[in-house]
Design a protein around this motif. Structure first.
Motif, short mmCIF file in Angstrom:
data_model
loop_
_atom_site.label_atom_id
_atom_site.label_comp_id
_atom_site.label_asym_id
_atom_site.label_seq_id
_atom_site.Cartn_x
_atom_site.Cartn_y
_atom_site.Cartn_z
N THR A 92 36.22 37.99 43.28
CA THR A 92 34.74 38.14 43.27
C THR A 92 33.99 36.85 42.89
N SER A 119 38.72 41.99 37.08
CA SER A 119 39.45 41.33 38.12
C SER A 119 38.47 40.26 38.91
N SER A 120 37.67 39.31 37.99
CA SER A 120 36.93 38.53 38.67
C SER A 120 37.54 37.45 39.82
N LEU A 121 38.82 37.44 39.76
CA LEU A 121 39.45 36.44 40.43
C LEU A 121 39.05 36.54 42.09
#
Lengths: 473, 509
Positions: A7, A3-5
């Motif tokens: 972070t 879910s790097s979007l």
């Protein structure tokens, strides 16, 4: 879950409406624009082949192969090492062989300009008394036709090359291969453009007896000339070296002239040769074709590669070759009409279709691909300076890298676009741009204009289908 | 009449710019009719139907751009075609310095990008989404007309790869404080939103901002995500992503009422989250047995109030109407038979919310094109009777023309039409600000309001116009300036969507 979007810092690829990209940049975030255009409608077969080549593991193999191919093209170092008669230097040349531009073609399918050149060459070689007789010789198997490309040669326009013509000998100092091309007949009523009257034959005879031998002797004195460096300099002087060769011609003449003076010819003959060279900027045009051929031949036969190593036309068909196939596997489609300014007295309907091996220059990354280097070409081939700039930029979309040895000052010394990738051509729907001369559609007339042209799309589709078969299976 | 066409091979422009350009060309004095579009079968058919087709147009491909004009004389046609290029060059944003010809190139070379926004025509959008997902990018599909099968396929692919697909047909997102597509400039803050409704989520973000809080992330999962076919794949993933997002402390889920089985699944998943969740299924009542961390709201306003209260730990302030009107006096002025509300909306969810409130009050005489039950639907081919609430952004109004949030033409003509109807007492309007919207949406509606007023005055009728401006002062259009343009014309400007409904009901009851 990645879910790097949330972070990582937001960066956007905007595919479509440009205003979204502007709005994001206005807020200080990073966004790049994709100027999207609808893909072409491919047949199911082509679509499946393209998808097969886009599979990540296959794409990786292709990437590695293409890297090797462009490395060879960039590293290739073509040097002029001499001139010699075709019969003496060209592999497979015989007394009754006629080499021609483009992919293989039979006499019955040849266009007017090609027929004019072939019959002229038959007369020039003494294989027939006159043009009418030459036509019979050609039609009845009295000569052997073969593409220049299949003999390490390239030929401008009709590309007709016969046994006694003098050839450039261009050697690749890096990889050792050699490429050949005949001498410029200058302009405009000339054999390569399909003209074949007595003035044309007389000129060929003079080139065989005086011009060629003088060049040969000069080179024996010079040793070798670094053509790659000379080409780099010519590009910086406003050439693109397909249709604008004025700088390249002056540089080449400058290198040859002192040695030409030292040859055994009479002063009158030397003066004739100097005047002949001065009569057209095209003197070095074939030279750069041989340079391009020499570099690209070094890249042929790297399995898995999707890079184009040849684009050429015979006035009937357009042919391409791809580095992934050893030898001479041709992908062909119909030659297209060249669009551009016509010489006084001629109309577009007079023009023959696209012809010549000179598209080898675009395959290498000069010519139409380097038009940004040569804004002065615009009046010759039509269009605007801005378009000339755009062509050089647009070609990055279908090529693999840039060649740091050959740069374009106005693009911040960016290298020429190098390594046309058939996969990228299909992905973008963008075709290579070629600038070229226009020959009359009838035999015996000559050059009547110049302009811009693209290959037919299907040659790339056919190449992709064949590559999918060979790479994926 | 003369018809002249030009087909420009290999010249692509997006349909939004071409529709806007068509509108401008049609406004030229010498032009009887004009159309500019790509050579798609649909466009060619439209051109054929209006009798403007030429053999040249017949032969055009979807990569070719068609310009066709009809004028009194051939000379006028030539002038009009020249004008097309003049108009085209006006107001065109300068192209981005780096631009790529294909998305693949961009993904390869721009490693510092995490998200792809896709706004290509619908039939190409799914393939573009697959390419982006394969390149490891999250995706926002702005395009509409993506098939439900494709939507399911790309969402499954995304889910398996741990990526998010927002949309299709998703107009709004805010990621790490950056507004995307049709978003408003709102404050950052602790409230994370996952929404299956575009203007609904815009309204929620603006309400949260007005209440002094802010948005951490706003994820639009697409209007069909909570359908049975899609099953809420992205809503479920988005809420978990928000649960993991350190900037988010309260989560709001916003949607039209979903399929029952999906609603259950979403609620169950919400119950497993570590953060408080506000669930707003617009117009729906709170279900029984909700998980302890879930609060229900039936309007976007209540959802905003609940979320801000949860985020700040202080109880919601009481809602005080923003208007102070002598409604009885206005009511007394209506002519006989002047009884009806006409809602002419650009925002689908705005229409939805107003419809639910009005319908609950007048179940017998309220109709809308957003209604699901047949009893409330507009009857095709008949002039509407009673309170009529129209979402002008719905497909039936946007075929071949830009959305009314961008192009005011369709709504302006509907406003004038409503004013001519002797039954119309109140016209309701929404004005959406923010990125992507018209640069001056209030200004764009002014001529229609003036004309409507004149029509009513000439007929001896009073007319009330109530408007809501959805946006903030930080939006490029500036909310205060937009409100002033409307109040100057005597428009009653209210403070939120629900007030559109409540004030109109007070004026007509």
């Amino acid at each position: 879950m990645t879910s790097s979007l949330f972070t990582t810092e937001l960066g956007v690829v905007n595919v479509g409406l440009a205003s979204f990209q502007h709005d994001i940049e206005r807020q200080g975030a990073h966004a790049v624009q994709v100027t999207w255009t609808p893909p072409r409608d491919y047949s199911p077969e082509v679509r499946a082949a393209l998808a097969a080549l886009q599979q990540p593991d296959v794409a990786e193999r292709i990437r590695v192969a293409n890297e090797e191919v462009v490395k060879r093209i960039i590293d290739a170092h073509p040097m002029l090492v001499g001139f010699g008669q075709a019969i003496d230097v060209v592999p497979g040349m015989t007394k009754n062989t006629i080499l021609h531009a483009g992919p293989p073609i039979e006499w019955k399918d040849m266009c007017g300009a090609m027929r004019g050149a072939v019959t002229g060459a038959i007369v020039f070689e003494g294989l027939a008394e006159n043009i009418a007789q030459a036509e019979e010789v050609a039609a009845n198997g009295g000569v052997v036709f073969s593409p220049c490309h299949e003999h390490d040669c390239v030929g401008s326009m009709a590309g007709v090359t016969s046994a006694s013509m003098y050839m450039h000998i261009v050697k690749n100092a890096t990889h050792g291969n050699v490429a050949y091309t005949n001498l410029s007949e200058q302009l405009a009523k000339i054999l390569r453009m399909g003209a074949n009257d007595q003035s044309v034959i007389d000129r060929l005879v003079w080139m065989r007896d005086v011009f060629g031998p003088m060049l040969q002797q000069s080179m024996e004195l010079v040793g070798e000339i670094d053509l790659r460096s000379m080409l780099a300099q010519a590009l910086h002087m406003g050439d693109e070296d397909h249709n604008r060769n004025i700088a390249g011609t002056l540089l080449l003449f400058q290198a040859l002239a002192p040695h030409m003076l030292q040859t055994d010819f009479t002063l009158e003959q030397k003066r004739e040769v100097f005047e002949f060279i001065a009569s057209s900027d095209y003197f070095s045009g074939p030279t750069w074709m041989a340079v391009s051929k020499c570099a690209l031949d070094a890249a042929q036969g790297v399995p898995d590669s999707t890079i184009v190593t040849t684009m050429c036309r015979n006035g009937t068909d357009f042919g391409v070759r791809v580095a992934g196939f050893e030898g001479f596997r041709w992908f062909t489609g119909p030659a297209q009409q060249v669009m551009g300014p016509m010489m006084a007295g001629y109309k577009p309907e007079d023009s023959g279709l696209d012809i010549g091996d000179s598209a080898i220059t675009e395959t290498y990354g000069i010519g139409g691909f380097a038009m940004a280097a040569a804004p002065a070409i615009v009046p010759l081939v039509g269009g605007t300076v801005e378009e000339a700039m755009d062509y050089s930029k647009d070609m990055l979309a279908i090529t693999t890298t840039v060649n740091p040895n050959l740069t374009i000052p106005v693009l911040n010394f960016r290298g020429i676009a190098t390594g046309i990738d058939v996969v990228k051509v299909l992905e973008t729907g963008e075709l290579p741009i070629i600038n070229t001369a226009i020959a009359h559609k009838e035999a015996g007339i000559g050059m009547i204009g110049a302009g811009l042209v693209n290959p037919p799309f299907e040659v790339f589709e056919k190449a992709v289908v064949a590559l999918a078969e060979s790479i994926v299976s | 009449m003369h018809v002249k066409s030009v087909v420009m091979p290999n010249k692509y422009s997006d349909s939004m710019s071409l529709m806007a350009l068509s509108t401008k060309v049609n406004d030229l004095a010498m032009v009887a009719s004009a159309m500019i579009g790509m050579g798609t079968d649909l466009n060619k058919q439209v051109i054929q139907e209006v009798g403007l087709s030429t053999p040249e147009i017949e032969a055009a491909t979807p990569r070719d751009q068609i310009i066709v004009v009809q004028c009194e004389t051939e000379a006028d046609c030539d002038v009009a075609i020249e004008q097309v290029e003049v108009l085209r060059s006006q107001g065109v944003a300068t192209p981005a310095e780096t631009s790529y010809r294909t998305s693949r190139q961009a993904y390869e070379q721009e490693s510092n990008t995490s998200l792809a926004i896709i706004s290509v025509p619908g039939r190409y959008a799914a393939d573009e989404a697959r390419t982006a997902l394969a390149a490891g990018r999250h995706v926002l599909v702005f395009s509409d007309n993506v098939s439900i099968e494709d939507e399911l396929d790309i969402k499954r692919q995304a889910h398996d790869a741990g990526l998010l697909v927002m949309g299709p047909d998703c107009g709004t997102a805010i990621i790490n404080g950056t507004g995307l597509c049709f978003a408003n400039a709102v404050s950052g803050g602790p409230i994370g939103v996952a929404a299956a409704s575009g203007t609904g989520s815009q309204e929620l973000s603006v309400r949260v901002d007005a209440l002094g809080s802010g948005i951490s992330q706003l994820v639009g999962v697409g209007g069909r995500d909570l359908s049975e076919a899609i099953g809420g794949i992205m809503m479920l993933d988005a809420m978990r992503m928000l649960d993991d997002d350190p900037q988010t402390s309260v989560i709001v889920l916003l949607s039209k009422p979903p399929a029952a089985v999906v609603a259950e699944r979403v609620l169950a998943a919400a119950g497993e989250l570590s953060k408080p969740v506000v669930v707003c299924f617009i117009g729906a009542a709170a279900p029984m047995g909700a998980p302890a961390n879930v609060t229900f709201a039936s309007t976007s306003r209540d959802a905003a109030l609940a979320a801000v209260s949860l985020a700040t730990g202080s109880p919601s302030a009481a809602v005080v109407p923003s208007y102070d009107l002598d409604t009885a006096k206005i009511r007394a002025g209506w002519q006989d038979g002047q009884t009806d509300i006409r809602g002419l909306f650009c925002g689908g969810t705005v229409c939805d919310e107003v419809f639910h409130v009005v319908k609950n009050q007048f179940p017998d005489r309220t109709r809308s094109n957003v209604a699901k039950q047949p009893a409330f639907q507009l009857e095709t081919g008949k002039e509407p009777v009673g309170h009529v609430l129209i979402d002008l952004g719905a497909d039936e109004y946007t075929q071949g023309r830009p959305h009314p949030m961008i192009d005011p033409t369709i709504r302006n003509s509907e406003i004038v039409k409503a004013a001519r109807d002797a039954a119309t007492a109140v016209i309701l309007l929404d004005v959406e600000l923010g990125f992507g919207s018209h640069p001056d949406p209030a200004g764009a509606v002014v001529p229609a309001i003036s004309e409507a007023r004149k029509i009513a005055a000439d007929a001896g009728r009073p007319l009330e116009i109530v408007a809501y401006v959805l946006g903030t002062d930080r939006d490029v259009q500036n909310k205060s300036a937009q409100v002033a343009k409307l109040t100057d014309l005597g428009v009653r400007v209210v403070d939120d969507v629900i007030e559109l409904a409540t004030l109109s009901l007070e004026l007509t009851r």
